[in-house]
Design an enzyme around this catalytic site. Structure first.
Site, PDB file in Angstrom:
ATOM      1  N   CYS A  64      -1.210  10.823  21.909  1.00  0.00           N
ATOM      2  CA  CYS A  64      -1.967  10.154  20.849  1.00  0.00           C
ATOM      3  C   CYS A  64      -1.015   9.823  19.703  1.00  0.00           C
ATOM      4  O   CYS A  64      -0.105  10.585  19.396  1.00  0.00           O
ATOM      5  CB  CYS A  64      -3.047  11.120  20.366  1.00  0.00           C
ATOM      6  SG  CYS A  64      -3.969  10.552  18.940  1.00  0.00           S
ATOM      7  N   TYR A 311      -4.267  -3.609  -8.271  1.00  0.00           N
ATOM      8  CA  TYR A 311      -4.567  -3.271  -6.868  1.00  0.00           C
ATOM      9  C   TYR A 311      -5.628  -2.168  -6.859  1.00  0.00           C
ATOM     10  O   TYR A 311      -5.464  -1.116  -6.259  1.00  0.00           O
ATOM     11  CB  TYR A 311      -3.307  -2.826  -6.122  1.00  0.00           C
ATOM     12  CG  TYR A 311      -2.147  -3.775  -6.271  1.00  0.00           C
ATOM     13  CD1 TYR A 311      -1.996  -4.848  -5.416  1.00  0.00           C
ATOM     14  CD2 TYR A 311      -1.219  -3.609  -7.297  1.00  0.00           C
ATOM     15  CE1 TYR A 311      -0.943  -5.738  -5.562  1.00  0.00           C
ATOM     16  CE2 TYR A 311      -0.159  -4.498  -7.458  1.00  0.00           C
ATOM     17  CZ  TYR A 311      -0.027  -5.558  -6.582  1.00  0.00           C
ATOM     18  OH  TYR A 311       1.010  -6.421  -6.736  1.00  0.00           O
ATOM     19  N   CYS A 408       2.527   4.090  -1.499  1.00  0.00           N
ATOM     20  CA  CYS A 408       2.505   4.738  -0.183  1.00  0.00           C
ATOM     21  C   CYS A 408       3.765   4.376   0.598  1.00  0.00           C
ATOM     22  O   CYS A 408       3.860   4.685   1.783  1.00  0.00           O
ATOM     23  CB  CYS A 408       1.252   4.335   0.585  1.00  0.00           C
ATOM     24  SG  CYS A 408       1.051   2.553   0.716  1.00  0.00           S
TER      25      CYS A 408
HETATM   26  C1  LIG Z   1      -2.962   1.062  -1.701  1.00  0.00           C
HETATM   27  S1  LIG Z   1      -4.442   0.142  -1.908  1.00  0.00           S
HETATM   28  C2  LIG Z   1      -4.978   0.695  -3.470  1.00  0.00           C
HETATM   29  C3  LIG Z   1      -6.324   1.253  -3.429  1.00  0.00           C
HETATM   30  C4  LIG Z   1      -6.911   1.877  -4.685  1.00  0.00           C
HETATM   31  N1  LIG Z   1      -6.016   2.009  -5.791  1.00  0.00           N
HETATM   32  C5  LIG Z   1      -7.501   3.216  -4.290  1.00  0.00           C
HETATM   33  O1  LIG Z   1      -6.921   4.244  -4.628  1.00  0.00           O
HETATM   34  O2  LIG Z   1      -8.531   3.224  -3.631  1.00  0.00           O
HETATM   35  C6  LIG Z   1      -3.809  -1.451  -2.263  1.00  0.00           C
HETATM   36  C7  LIG Z   1      -4.864  -2.492  -2.594  1.00  0.00           C
HETATM   37  O3  LIG Z   1      -4.190  -3.718  -2.927  1.00  0.00           O
HETATM   38  C8  LIG Z   1      -4.945  -4.821  -2.480  1.00  0.00           C
HETATM   39  N2  LIG Z   1      -4.033  -5.972  -2.405  1.00  0.00           N
HETATM   40  C9  LIG Z   1      -3.125  -6.253  -1.456  1.00  0.00           C
HETATM   41  N3  LIG Z   1      -2.438  -7.377  -1.751  1.00  0.00           N
HETATM   42  C10 LIG Z   1      -2.926  -7.815  -2.932  1.00  0.00           C
HETATM   43  C11 LIG Z   1      -2.627  -8.942  -3.757  1.00  0.00           C
HETATM   44  N4  LIG Z   1      -1.691  -9.801  -3.415  1.00  0.00           N
HETATM   45  N5  LIG Z   1      -3.325  -9.092  -4.895  1.00  0.00           N
HETATM   46  C12 LIG Z   1      -4.293  -8.200  -5.245  1.00  0.00           C
HETATM   47  N6  LIG Z   1      -4.607  -7.118  -4.512  1.00  0.00           N
HETATM   48  C13 LIG Z   1      -3.949  -6.926  -3.362  1.00  0.00           C
HETATM   49  C14 LIG Z   1      -5.499  -4.343  -1.165  1.00  0.00           C
HETATM   50  O4  LIG Z   1      -6.648  -5.071  -0.806  1.00  0.00           O
HETATM   51  C15 LIG Z   1      -5.779  -2.855  -1.449  1.00  0.00           C
HETATM   52  O5  LIG Z   1      -7.117  -2.667  -1.875  1.00  0.00           O
END
Ligand SMILES: C[S@@+](CC[C@H](N)C(=O)[O-])C[C@H]1O[C@@H](n2cnc3c(N)ncnc32)[C@H](O)[C@@H]1O
EC number: 2.1.1.190
Length: 450
Positions: A64, A311, A408
């Site tokens: 897995c 984000y 991350c």
């Molecule tokens: C690591 S997650 C962050 C989640 C949030 N901070 C949490 O703790 O639940 C990154 C986020 O960035 C968004 N994202 C990715 N590319 C983006 C972009 N170009 N502009 C705006 N948001 C974006 C994704 O949809 C995702 O929700």
């Protein structure tokens, strides 16, 4: 131990990346890929086992793709995660760094996830031992994809990732489908009925189950739903999706709520977060709380600050810090996540948040900053690719006092830190482990204006 949880070996000045081993193992290798500057290899025989090894606890380990680090102790995993952050920040970032805070480990190292997604398949993966045994095996499977194989599913007997009743529900759905001749999906021929099963547990005790099928068979679906509702009365949100597309994604499809509410809630410090069938929520909820708490501490909010949460996903960090800030602006790409973010403010009577949906590099504009003002603090939590260069440049131009950068992927974070070093010092580095038994690591960096 290097990137992606692989180990590094050297032979005749050639660097070889090896999966499925521990640092200190002595092994015979078979080369699977040969490039000018490096090779990739797999172990074929173990001559000596590393002292860092422990006995993996899961019968599916090694086949897995889920928990690839079970063969080394949790302390050793944390050691290598901390090292991974340090190596990336030092080698790629090339910026002055403070002493790192020790990585915050996860109290739960098993059963820590609140969401799992299982796939049905009529061509289960057979292990080498099964093939060599010459026996006939049931080829129906409900479980996880074999790494790199879209068409092969490992039938899971017990998974250590999600708490009860996750395993019981999966096994019951599997048994029911077999007993009632509901065909497991054939991904190559695109035929069958049972496609996918999603189970979401929450720290409020609420429980969501979503069954995905290939075609509309109302009577069979109603019977399956009734069976689940009576066998597991603790399910608070029972839903299904009819998906006749070529792939399993259902963000563009109607999810039908058969029983209960169409969402569940997670909770942190009394703040409730509504989680719908298409919503994102951090999968290790306990450790997400630790991550957000550390983020809020590093942001050093006093109640007077204008905070931008970049984000923001479903606005979790934005809503979590809102009480300690004057105003919070959250920005995120996915419109439905922004709808969740707004609902999460409403249901918690949070009135000092504003959310925008769109691409960060377009939304974080001069016009937006004119409308809301220059942020005192920016919290940023980008996807693995890190921040777009335009976004980094905008941050340099806007010049908040503090930036708390949650990541991350320490490699892209290091790249962005180097760009930001023109105007910022790295004041704190705090790695956090969200995913025990895997090589993944989260890292929070506090940047202070020079
Ligand atoms: C690591 S997650 C962050 C989640 C949030 N901070 C949490 O703790 O639940 C990154 C986020 O960035 C968004 N994202 C990715 N590319 C983006 C972009 N170009 N502009 C705006 N948001 C974006 C994704 O949809 C995702 O929700």
């Amino acid at each position: 131990m290097v990137a992606e949880g692989k180990c590094l070996a050297r032979h005749d000045n050639m660097v070889i990346f090896v999966g499925g081993v521990a640092p200190g193992d002595v092994v015979d290798l078979r080369v699977t890929r040969k490039k000018k500057s490096f090779m990739e290899a797999v172990p074929v025989a173990f001559r000596e086992y590393s002292e860092l090894r422990v006995e993996p606890f899961c019968e599916h380990f090694g086949v897995c793709g889920g928990c690839k680090w079970q063969h080394i102790s949790y302390d050793t995993q944390l050691h290598y995660k901390q090292k991974q952050v340090k190596d990336n920040l030092e080698r790629i970032g090339k910026v002055a760094l403070p002493e790192f805070d020790p990585i915050l480990g996860s109290e739960k190292t098993r059963y820590y996830r609140n969401k799992l997604e299982y796939t049905f398949s009529n061509t289960s993966w057979l292990t080498n031992e099964q093939i060599q045994s010459g026996q006939e095996f049931d080829r129906d499977a409900l479980g996880f994809h074999i790494p790199g194989r879209f068409d092969k599913i490992l039938d899971i007997k017990h998974c250590y990732l999600q708490p009860d009743p996750s395993n019981a529900i999966r096994l019951e759905v599997r048994k029911y489908a077999k007993e009632h001749d509901l065909p497991f999906f054939d991904i190559v021929k695109q035929e069958g009925y049972m496609r996918n099963l999603i189970i979401r547990t929450a720290n409020t005790g609420e429980l969501m189950v979503i069954v995905q099928v290939y075609e509309d068979r109302p009577e069979e679906m109603a019977a399956l739903m009734e069976h689940l509702a009576t066998t597991f009365p603790e399910i608070t949100s029972l839903q299904y999706v009819v998906n006749s597309k070529g792939n399993e994604t259902y963000h563009d499809l109607e999810v039908v709520c058969y029983k209960g509410l169409p969402y569940i809630h997670e909770e942190m410090e009394g703040i409730k977060f509504r989680v719908g069938p298409k919503s994102f929520y951090q999968t290790n909820a306990d450790q997400a709380y630790e991550l957000y708490r550390l983020t809020r501490d590093l942001a050093a909010l006093t109640g007077n600050e204008l905070v931008y949460d970049l984000y923001t996903g479903a606005g979790t960090i934005a809503n979590f810090v809102a009480k300690q800030a004057r105003e919070v602006i959250g920005i995120e790409y996915v419109p439905s996540a922004i709808e969740d973010a707004k609902i999460n403010s409403q249901i918690n009577n949070i009135t000092n948040t504003t959310f925008y949906a769109g691409d960060m590099k377009d939304i974080l504009s001069d016009e937006l900053i004119e409308r809301h003002g220059r942020p005192d603090v920016v919290i940023t939590d980008p996807p693995r690719a890190g921040m777009h260069q335009d976004v980094v440049e905008k941050l340099l131009q806007v010049h908040p006092n503090r930036i708390v950068y949650v990541s991350c992927n320490p490699a892209t974070q290091a790249r962005d830190l180097e760009l930001l070093s023109e105007k910022y010092d790295v004041s704190r580095v705090q790695p956090v482990d969200m995913f025990p038994q895997t090589h993944h690591v989260e890292n929070i960096v506090l940047l202070t204006a020079k």
